[in-house]
Design an enzyme around this catalytic site. Structure first.
Site, PDB file in Angstrom:
ATOM      1  N   GLU A  89       0.994  -0.954   0.160  1.00  0.00           N
ATOM      2  CA  GLU A  89      -0.376   0.058   0.345  1.00  0.00           C
ATOM      3  C   GLU A  89       0.791   1.284   0.152  1.00  0.00           C
ATOM      4  O   GLU A  89       2.122   0.844   0.821  1.00  0.00           O
ATOM      5  CB  GLU A  89      -0.587  -0.282   1.389  1.00  0.00           C
ATOM      6  CG  GLU A  89      -1.653  -0.811   1.744  1.00  0.00           C
ATOM      7  CD  GLU A  89      -2.331  -1.406   2.938  1.00  0.00           C
ATOM      8  OE1 GLU A  89      -2.838  -1.970   3.197  1.00  0.00           O
ATOM      9  OE2 GLU A  89      -2.344   0.038   3.397  1.00  0.00           O
ATOM     10  N   CYS A 103       2.970   8.448   1.947  1.00  0.00           N
ATOM     11  CA  CYS A 103       3.395   7.841   2.344  1.00  0.00           C
ATOM     12  C   CYS A 103       3.887   6.312   1.808  1.00  0.00           C
ATOM     13  O   CYS A 103       3.572   5.990   1.433  1.00  0.00           O
ATOM     14  CB  CYS A 103       2.061   7.905   3.358  1.00  0.00           C
ATOM     15  SG  CYS A 103       2.719   6.253   4.387  1.00  0.00           S
ATOM     16  N   CYS A 110       5.808  -6.866   7.390  1.00  0.00           N
ATOM     17  CA  CYS A 110       6.978  -7.041   7.927  1.00  0.00           C
ATOM     18  C   CYS A 110       7.076  -8.154   9.047  1.00  0.00           C
ATOM     19  O   CYS A 110       6.192  -8.688   9.503  1.00  0.00           O
ATOM     20  CB  CYS A 110       6.660  -5.325   9.076  1.00  0.00           C
ATOM     21  SG  CYS A 110       8.053  -4.719   9.566  1.00  0.00           S
ATOM     22  N   CYS A 114       4.409  -5.868  15.885  1.00  0.00           N
ATOM     23  CA  CYS A 114       3.926  -5.177  16.834  1.00  0.00           C
ATOM     24  C   CYS A 114       2.747  -5.309  16.750  1.00  0.00           C
ATOM     25  O   CYS A 114       2.210  -5.952  15.844  1.00  0.00           O
ATOM     26  CB  CYS A 114       4.102  -3.812  16.342  1.00  0.00           C
ATOM     27  SG  CYS A 114       6.351  -3.287  16.684  1.00  0.00           S
ATOM     28  N   CYS A 343      -1.053   1.779   8.310  1.00  0.00           N
ATOM     29  CA  CYS A 343      -0.021   0.948   8.042  1.00  0.00           C
ATOM     30  C   CYS A 343      -0.975  -0.216   7.602  1.00  0.00           C
ATOM     31  O   CYS A 343      -1.353  -1.293   8.270  1.00  0.00           O
ATOM     32  CB  CYS A 343       0.604   0.841   9.205  1.00  0.00           C
ATOM     33  SG  CYS A 343       2.802   0.087   8.559  1.00  0.00           S
TER      34      CYS A 343
HETATM   35  N1  SAH Z   1       8.021   0.477  10.583  1.00  0.00           N
HETATM   36  C1  SAH Z   1       8.124   1.292  10.759  1.00  0.00           C
HETATM   37  C2  SAH Z   1       7.555   2.355  10.064  1.00  0.00           C
HETATM   38  C3  SAH Z   1       6.009   2.189   9.540  1.00  0.00           C
HETATM   39  S1  SAH Z   1       4.773   2.574  10.533  1.00  0.00           S
HETATM   40  C4  SAH Z   1       7.937   2.074  12.488  1.00  0.00           C
HETATM   41  O1  SAH Z   1       7.149   1.480  13.107  1.00  0.00           O
HETATM   42  O2  SAH Z   1       7.743   3.167  13.173  1.00  0.00           O
HETATM   43  C5  SAH Z   1       4.883   3.860  10.712  1.00  0.00           C
HETATM   44  C6  SAH Z   1       3.996   4.413  12.332  1.00  0.00           C
HETATM   45  O3  SAH Z   1       2.760   3.987  12.150  1.00  0.00           O
HETATM   46  C7  SAH Z   1       4.509   3.475  13.252  1.00  0.00           C
HETATM   47  O4  SAH Z   1       5.036   4.637  14.335  1.00  0.00           O
HETATM   48  C8  SAH Z   1       3.815   2.538  13.772  1.00  0.00           C
HETATM   49  O5  SAH Z   1       3.544   2.101  14.688  1.00  0.00           O
HETATM   50  C9  SAH Z   1       1.853   3.302  13.427  1.00  0.00           C
HETATM   51  N2  SAH Z   1       0.666   2.595  13.310  1.00  0.00           N
HETATM   52  C10 SAH Z   1       1.086   1.285  12.610  1.00  0.00           C
HETATM   53  N3  SAH Z   1       0.014   0.530  12.801  1.00  0.00           N
HETATM   54  C11 SAH Z   1      -1.312   1.332  13.817  1.00  0.00           C
HETATM   55  C12 SAH Z   1      -2.360   1.454  14.010  1.00  0.00           C
HETATM   56  N4  SAH Z   1      -2.835   0.468  13.079  1.00  0.00           N
HETATM   57  N5  SAH Z   1      -2.829   2.793  14.199  1.00  0.00           N
HETATM   58  C13 SAH Z   1      -1.546   4.014  14.480  1.00  0.00           C
HETATM   59  N6  SAH Z   1      -0.804   4.069  14.220  1.00  0.00           N
HETATM   60  C14 SAH Z   1      -0.061   3.085  13.466  1.00  0.00           C
HETATM   61 FE1  SF4 Z   2       6.068  -3.125  11.282  1.00  0.00          FE
HETATM   62 FE2  SF4 Z   2       3.882  -2.455  11.952  1.00  0.00          FE
HETATM   63 FE3  SF4 Z   2       5.420  -2.670  13.853  1.00  0.00          FE
HETATM   64 FE4  SF4 Z   2       6.505  -0.433  12.265  1.00  0.00          FE
HETATM   65  S1  SF4 Z   2       4.980  -1.529  13.445  1.00  0.00           S
HETATM   66  S2  SF4 Z   2       7.758  -2.230  12.982  1.00  0.00           S
HETATM   67  S3  SF4 Z   2       5.822  -2.010   9.621  1.00  0.00           S
HETATM   68  S4  SF4 Z   2       5.466  -3.988  12.775  1.00  0.00           S
END
Ligand code: SAH
Ligand code: SF4
Length: 351
Positions: A89, A103, A110, A114, A343
């Site tokens: 995406e 973005c 990934c 998380c 994301c």
């Molecule tokens: N992997 C990198 C960059 C991609 S995620 C990282 O984790 O920083 C970009 C941001 O979106 C991160 O801070 C992540 O924690 C946040 N994010 C992911 N899923 C989300 C969600 N469902 N709601 C709000 N923020 C989210």
């Molecule tokens: Fe990966 Fe999502 Fe964690 Fe960013 S927030 S490091 S994209 S699992």
């Protein structure tokens, strides 16, 4: 076949000569690459038909296809199908001054896992959450796709210009830095999106932060912290077990010392998990004295995951506690929320 984007002018001249063409065509070809709406070699109007044919048998210009878009006044999201059938995406956000920010994703899936993240928690058919790194051209194309889209929707000069990039889509940029930095170099050279207009967000890959600090470029660094102590961070960001908050802060401090650029700490607020006043106080303590901005992101709920967005009064209280602890803070506006811009959510629905 490989991408034409990263051919040097000299290499292209050699290729042209070897293929019975005039070397001066190289600069013509290269100047088309960043033009909005030029999606095939056929669109390169000043080239002879035979050359266009030879180019399309030797090089690719677009490897990804847009298979789905969703649009709101402030955000456009695209689901791309890559040459091997995988999907990623990307999103374009438009602010009230008409500035466009794209973005970008850096990986298919990934591996960081998380607990709250659609990308980190969505298993593909193989049963894995991480499939592969994106190639540099697949990263560049995400920007060009939006430039093409804007170009097809507007006639006003410069309104198709992408001015900013945030690397906050699918995947962990710190684990695909070679391809990402090659792509970002191309974008700054060809679309004039300089490093100062680019934010790279990482879960806290130390080697990645160190490399960015010494890249000689003024990228903006965002670190996804989400918790003020290792006990909590280990639970919601499992990869933290091998990293640790103190090591992340140390690497981020070095980044600041070298580049002079203020670090943004992202903190996704998960109702009842990391949104308590104690968490806010602890966060203020660990960031105290640092030139940092906390970007609070109220959680975008993901179907099938157990996390909830906090109540607004909790968010306000969290902000006040940080502010009274001397920490600069902002709450992210959520233009993308309604179109599943967080994301990996559009892809999740498609898998
Ligand atoms: N992997 C990198 C960059 C991609 S995620 C990282 O984790 O920083 C970009 C941001 O979106 C991160 O801070 C992540 O924690 C946040 N994010 C992911 N899923 C989300 C969600 N469902 N709601 C709000 N923020 C989210
Ligand atoms: Fe990966 Fe999502 Fe964690 Fe960013 S927030 S490091 S994209 S699992």
């Amino acid at each position: 076949m490989h991408s034409i984007f990263f051919e040097s002018e000299d290499a292209l001249k050699t290729w042209l000569t070897e293929n019975g063409e005039k070397p001066f065509r190289a600069s013509q070809i290269l100047s088309w690459l960043s033009k909005p709406g030029v999606t095939s070699f056929d669109d390169m109007k000043n080239l002879p038909a035979g050359l266009k044919q030879k180019l399309s048998s030797a090089f690719t210009l677009r490897t990804a296809q847009v298979v789905q878009t969703s649009q709101s006044p402030w955000a456009t999201k695209a689901l791309l199908k890559l040459h091997d059938g995988e999907t990623v995406e990307c999103v374009m956000l438009t602010d009230d001054k008409g500035r466009h920010t794209v973005c970008l994703s850096t990986q298919v899936g990934c591996a960081m896992g998380c607990m709250f993240c659609a990308t980190g928690q969505t298993k593909a058919e193989s049963g894995k959450c991480f499939i592969r790194n994106l190639e540099s051209e697949e990263i560049v194309e995400q920007v060009l796709i939006f430039q093409d889209l804007l170009h097809s929707q507007t006639t006003e000069p410069d309104s198709d210009r992408i001015s900013n990039i945030v690397v906050m889509g699918m995947g962990e940029p710190g684990l695909n830095l070679d391809n990402l930095l090659t792509a970002l170099d191309w974008l700054s050279n060809h679309l004039e999106i300089g490093a100062r207009k680019i934010t790279i967000s990482t879960v806290g890959i130390i080697s990645g932060i160190e490399r960015l600090a010494h890249s000689g470029k003024q990228y903006h660094l965002a670190v996804s912290l989400h918790a003020p102590n290792d006990e909590l961070r280990n639970r919601i960001v499992p990869t933290n077990v091998g990293i640790g908050i103190q090591n992340i802060l140390r690497a981020a401090d070095d980044f600041f010392d070298v580049t002079g650029r203020r670090i943004t700490y992202e903190y996704v607020l998960l109702g009842g998990v990391n949104d308590s006043p104690q968490c806010a106080q602890e966060l203020a303590q660990i960031l105290h004295g640092r030139n940092a901005l906390v970007n609070l992101i109220p959680y975008n709920e993901v179907e099938g995951l157990p996390f909830k967005r906090p109540y607004p009064d909790k968010i306000d209280a969290f902000v006040r506690t940080l502010e009274s602890g001397g920490v600069q803070v902002q709450v992210r506006k959520e233009k993308g929320g309604r179109i599943d811009a967080a994301c990996g959510q559009l892809r999740r629905k498609n898998i």
